[in-house]
Motif scaffolding. Sequence first.
Motif: not given
Length: 788
Positions: A138-141, A440-443
């Motif tokens: 997960n490419t997030d945070g 920006f988190g949507r995907k």
Amino acid sequence: MSFLNRLVPQHSATPCASSTADDRPTAHSLDDAGIAAKAEFSRRTFLASLSAGSLVLMMRSASGQISKPDNADLESFSPDLFVSIAPSGQVTILASRSEMGTGIKTMLPRVVADELDADWERVTIHQAPGDKRLGDQNTDGSNSIRNFFDRMRTAGATARTLLAQAAAQKWNVPVDEVSADKHRMIHGDKSADFGELISIARTLPIPAAETLKFKPKSAWRYIGKDTAPVDQDKVLTGKAIYGTDARMEGQLFAIIARPPVFGGRVKSFDAQEVKKMPGVIDVIEIPAPQGAPVFQPLGGIAVLARTTWQAMQGRDALKIEWDHGANAEYDTRDYAQTLAATARQPGKVVRKAGDATQLLKAAGDRKITADYSVPHLAHAPMEVPCAVASVKTDASGKAISCDILAATQNPQATQQAVAPMIGMKPEDVSVEVTLLGSAFGRKSKPDYAVEAAYLSMKSGYPVHVAFTRSDDVQHDFYHTMSAMHLEAATDAQGRPTAWLMRSVYPPISSLFDPSARTPFNWESEQGLADVPFDIPNIQCEVGEAQAHVRIGWLRSVSHIQQNFATSSFADELAHHAGQDPKSFLLELIGPDRKLDFTGVDYPNGGAAYDKYPYDTARLKGVLNRVTELANWERAKDLPKGTGLGLAVARSFLSYAAHIVEVNVTQEGQLQVSKVWVVLDCGTVVAPDRVHAQMEGTIAMALGQAKYGKITFQQGACEQSNYDDYRMVTLKDYPSEVVVQFLKNDHPPAGVGESTTPSFAPALCNAIFAATGKRIRDLPIADHDLSWS
């Protein structure tokens, strides 16, 4: 060809049981030129093919140890990463994180190459498919560098050590006397290319992690140095493959009529005339989700056609009667008042020190109170959510394979969301990741990929789903709307002796549990429970709020609303005390120390607190540096209509400070003229990428603060495009931007989100300095800024 196709034998495609070979092809993968090619593979073939003649190293996330798959059970092996060195000397590194403009696909492999001392021109990077064996993808945070920096260094150091041992064995010399230098191992006048040593290195046991010797910072070749992202040339020449570009042979394009109100359902529909329209192939109903929304589609009616335009025309011609459901009366104007009223009542305590409530009751005219609010925000990435899927079925219509190409931040979440919708196991759903045109988190929420897979299964065609811009704005996982109530009791000099902050908003937890009413602890920690001020009596609370739309994470998440309130209120307190905001803020932060969160449910962004403590010295460091850059002392001498505003934040384990300079005409026209931003994110891998993200957050945060507002009436979103959900343009952007990061040896921390939270309060504090008008409710466009 795709990464998997390069590594496994090719097989010819066979048609679906329910289709013909000429017009309904099976699943395909995408090669570098956008050409479709079929790949059949097994887990064992996938990993075994990597090891043929090469030195292959993999790391297990559970143990942190490097292993070689030659000696592992390949079916169950679970690496975080792999590094392969072929007999030719070519180094191959798997990029398991999604590339969406941050450069992460390039930067993490650069860490491996540096520690290995490889020649960057002889390094190949492959984008990983979704696979749970790769650990968290997960490419997030803002956690890619933070989570993988040490692991990548360990992988590189392990490979270098094995090559050094191989050279020592070949030359019969002490291994400690062998060194590496840009793809060669050296001892005196002896030298060998990496490839020449692979046959020996492959036979050696993996060295224990504690025996590895890492390169000193002074010897880093790539870490901390600028470089072009590996996909840059393709991006600049239009050859890069984004989700919008992804194609499978013979695919159809789907445009979907989704319920205008969250939780709504199709009552009835008539598609008779639509099916007669040019190019329309099919009309399919997508079932509404049951239970928690999670990442499932909203349901609705899909029109499948030969072109996107034909599908759009077909959707517009559909006759649908909707059951709008329980959220049909949702009105954000009324709900804002509900949130504000809740914020003025006692809530759930998430942090308590001393007795703030008692001191506030006795404070009299030394009690200062303020209320703040932030509306719903949409992600609105330039590339809308998009994916293409092909599902093969057997004679009974049961899905037997699924291949997806998606612009996704989280391919494993895509597997997990798609699988139950089509009746397959997650590990049997193949997901390849394209480039992302921002996210920006949507995907990270793959509802669009689920739609594509479901429609492919039902139609027998590969199906490409892309949201229109209005779909994207009106069916987002929105940033929550919020109300914050703050109180402070002050002493005779205006310094706070007690601080109360209460934050109320529909939580992200409602995405997973519809009955959830209060934030996760990681939501409440961001700018609320982690307030860094040296005040003896602090109480932080959250209130209950029900979600009426899908709530999701957006760049910097709860820092958006909570740091806006915290930093704005600190500026208000400075004004009430008659003190300079910078001096007041430094005193408010207090002495250098590591904050003590004993008794607080404080997840610290998922990081170990001993490694990433909340260090007020670093927070003051960015504050002092940004005021130096902006020559803060001139703030008191600026004419009416011109003002400087200041704010700081710790966000995603990094420390940031903004100063914004504004000019406001007497008629109320606002222009942001200059911005200074300083970031302390610890060790920096790619300075140019950090600078780019710091500059990008200014554009995004300015747009949200100035214009960002999503509203609902009778349950439906009232905005539909960039004309009524505005982005910043060049005329909005400051004429001068100064970005700087502090250089130090602290562990790497977040970048992508960390310089967002302090911008909006700095901007609003600057408007107050220029006009005397305090902005407590965003967006700024809702306010009259005129002055006389």
